[in-house]
Design an enzyme around this catalytic site. Structure first.
Site, PDB file in Angstrom:
ATOM      1  N   ASP A  46      55.665  29.940  32.863  1.00  0.00           N
ATOM      2  CA  ASP A  46      55.134  31.118  32.172  1.00  0.00           C
ATOM      3  C   ASP A  46      55.290  32.349  33.061  1.00  0.00           C
ATOM      4  OD1 ASP A  46      53.349  32.398  30.003  1.00  0.00           O
ATOM      5  OD2 ASP A  46      52.340  32.920  31.873  1.00  0.00           O
ATOM      6  N   TYR A  51      54.152  41.224  35.629  1.00  0.00           N
ATOM      7  CA  TYR A  51      54.022  40.653  36.967  1.00  0.00           C
ATOM      8  C   TYR A  51      55.023  41.292  37.925  1.00  0.00           C
ATOM      9  CZ  TYR A  51      51.550  37.036  34.294  1.00  0.00           C
ATOM     10  OH  TYR A  51      50.697  36.365  33.448  1.00  0.00           O
ATOM     11  N   LYS A  77      55.956  37.489  27.912  1.00  0.00           N
ATOM     12  CA  LYS A  77      54.959  38.290  27.200  1.00  0.00           C
ATOM     13  C   LYS A  77      55.513  39.636  26.774  1.00  0.00           C
ATOM     14  CE  LYS A  77      51.442  35.933  29.932  1.00  0.00           C
ATOM     15  NZ  LYS A  77      52.331  35.324  30.950  1.00  0.00           N
ATOM     16  N   GLY A 235      44.872  30.835  35.136  1.00  0.00           N
ATOM     17  CA  GLY A 235      43.878  31.115  36.169  1.00  0.00           C
ATOM     18  C   GLY A 235      42.823  30.044  36.344  1.00  0.00           C
ATOM     19  N   SER A 239      41.411  33.114  40.008  1.00  0.00           N
ATOM     20  CA  SER A 239      42.083  34.079  40.898  1.00  0.00           C
ATOM     21  C   SER A 239      42.149  33.614  42.344  1.00  0.00           C
ATOM     22  CB  SER A 239      41.410  35.460  40.846  1.00  0.00           C
ATOM     23  OG  SER A 239      41.434  35.988  39.544  1.00  0.00           O
ATOM     24  N   GLY A 240      41.853  32.340  42.595  1.00  0.00           N
ATOM     25  CA  GLY A 240      42.038  31.788  43.926  1.00  0.00           C
ATOM     26  C   GLY A 240      40.785  31.302  44.620  1.00  0.00           C
ATOM     27  N   ILE A 241      39.621  31.735  44.164  1.00  0.00           N
ATOM     28  CA  ILE A 241      38.380  31.362  44.841  1.00  0.00           C
ATOM     29  C   ILE A 241      38.128  29.856  44.773  1.00  0.00           C
ATOM     30  CG2 ILE A 241      36.923  31.747  42.807  1.00  0.00           C
ATOM     31  CD1 ILE A 241      35.955  32.644  46.431  1.00  0.00           C
ATOM     32  N   LEU A 242      38.674  29.185  43.748  1.00  0.00           N
ATOM     33  CA  LEU A 242      38.513  27.734  43.631  1.00  0.00           C
ATOM     34  C   LEU A 242      39.644  26.962  44.310  1.00  0.00           C
ATOM     35  CD1 LEU A 242      37.224  27.435  39.949  1.00  0.00           C
ATOM     36  CD2 LEU A 242      35.952  26.877  42.031  1.00  0.00           C
ATOM     37  N   ALA A 243      40.462  27.697  45.042  1.00  0.00           N
ATOM     38  CA  ALA A 243      41.562  27.031  45.754  1.00  0.00           C
ATOM     39  C   ALA A 243      41.604  27.481  47.205  1.00  0.00           C
ATOM     40  CB  ALA A 243      42.885  27.329  45.059  1.00  0.00           C
TER      41      ALA A 243
END
Length: 337
Positions: A46, A51, A77, A235, A239-243
């Site tokens: 995707d 981007y 998109k 996501g 946005s990255g906080i869970l990684a």
């Protein structure tokens, strides 16, 4: 048509980071990341003109051009047309998202959801991607986080422009399906209420995750199921906080989110699992969800995502999340693990 009929698997690859989101990524690192995804079996990609002002599409197209077009599913998109005019990327206004792609290409991005702009956007994407067709086309970001109080006006422009063009392209077999790709649930709920031809799927970013899922769970996902509209979760790592990162909602994570993630991390450590596994598998567990598309900028992240999607997560972990109120009582979780 349900996009589940032609998606190769429930794990895809989101290319927003390849547009130099948050940092400037060397071309060779971006290419290596896409090749790692391909080599490890990812076949759903995707992307979007937004981007990095076409940068992610260019980088993705360079690698995918090495492979037969029939061997993968590709989505992009519409809603922003990239022009040849130049501007300072750091001065762009993206609503709540701030200077999200300040390291992207300097080409000007024009917000336009009209019929003509939709066709032009698709043609430009095909050129950047070095391909002859898109499988899925999403109408991008017609929501409050980008347009504030003007979002209804932008939505209406898309409804009378992009929606109708994409419906025609789908009916003619030019694309396999279309949908709306946003970071908010309201535009999707509104779309389901339209007395018009329905999209095939929604790309919902950040609203069905461990950190934020209650509204989508209560209203949107059941309604989408009843309409036969699939959900692709973008996501999944918020946005990255869970990684292991420090961004939430594309900004520096507030303390309350940092604290919540610490509670989740304590539970994953207790049960000997990865926090990525919890995040991915939670998003995939709802029956309305057809796929999840985490992004990456380093080749090593691909193997982590694949492992996270299959790691055995004990039922006691999910119960721990419920007991602490981190996930809703009625939120589906993986079974048989």
């Amino acid at each position: 048509m349900s996009i589940s009929q032609f998606l190769p698997s429930s794990l895809g690859f989101g290319t927003a980071p390849l547009g130099n989101m948050f940092r400037a990524i060397p071309d060779d690192e971006a290419a290596a990341t896409v090749r790692a995804a391909w080599d490890q079996g990812i076949r759903f990609f995707d992307t979007a003109p937004f981007y990095g002002a076409g940068l992610a599409e260019i980088r993705l197209g360079e690698v995918l051009a090495e492979h037969p077009r029939d061997d993968y599913v590709l989505s992009s998109k519409v809603g922003r047309v990239i022009s040849d005019e130049i501007e300072d990327p750091a001065t762009r206004e993206f609503g709540e998202k701030g200077n999200l792609f300040e390291h992207g290409r300097p080409n000007t991005m024009v917000n336009d959801y009209s019929a003509d702009a939709t066709m032009r956007s698709i043609e430009d994407s095909l050129e950047r991607l070095k391909t002859d067709r898109l499988d899925i086309v999403w109408v991008h970001d017609i929501a409050q986080d980008f347009y504030g109080d003007d979002w209804i006006q932008m939505y209406e422009s898309a409804r009378t422009g992009a929606f109708r063009v994409l419906t025609k392209l789908r009916d003619e077999g030019v694309i396999k399906g279309w949908g709306v790709g946003v970071n908010r649930v309201e535009p999707l709920e509104m779309t389901l209420d339209l007395d018009e031809p329905q999209p095939d799927a929604f790309l919902l970013a950040g609203r069905y995750t461990l950190l934020d899922h209650r509204r989508a769970l209560q209203r949107l996902l059941p309604a989408a199921q009843s309409h036969g509209v699939d959900i692709v979760v973008g996501g999944p790592y918020s946005s990255g906080i869970l990684a292991g990162g420090n961004h939430f909602e594309y900004q520096e994570a507030p303390q309350e989110i940092v604290d919540k993630v610490a509670r989740i991390k304590a539970l994953t450590d207790e049960h000997g699992i990865g926090i990525k596994s919890a995040a991915l598998q939670f998003s995939l567990a709802h029956p309305a969800v057809a796929a999840v598309i985490p992004g990456a900028t380093r080749p090593s992240r691909i193997a982590e995502d694949i492992a996270a999607s299959t790691e055995t997560v004990p039922a006691a972990f999910w119960e721990g999340l419920r007991e602490q109120g981190i996930i809703a009582e009625d939120a589906p979780v993986p079974t048989g693990r």
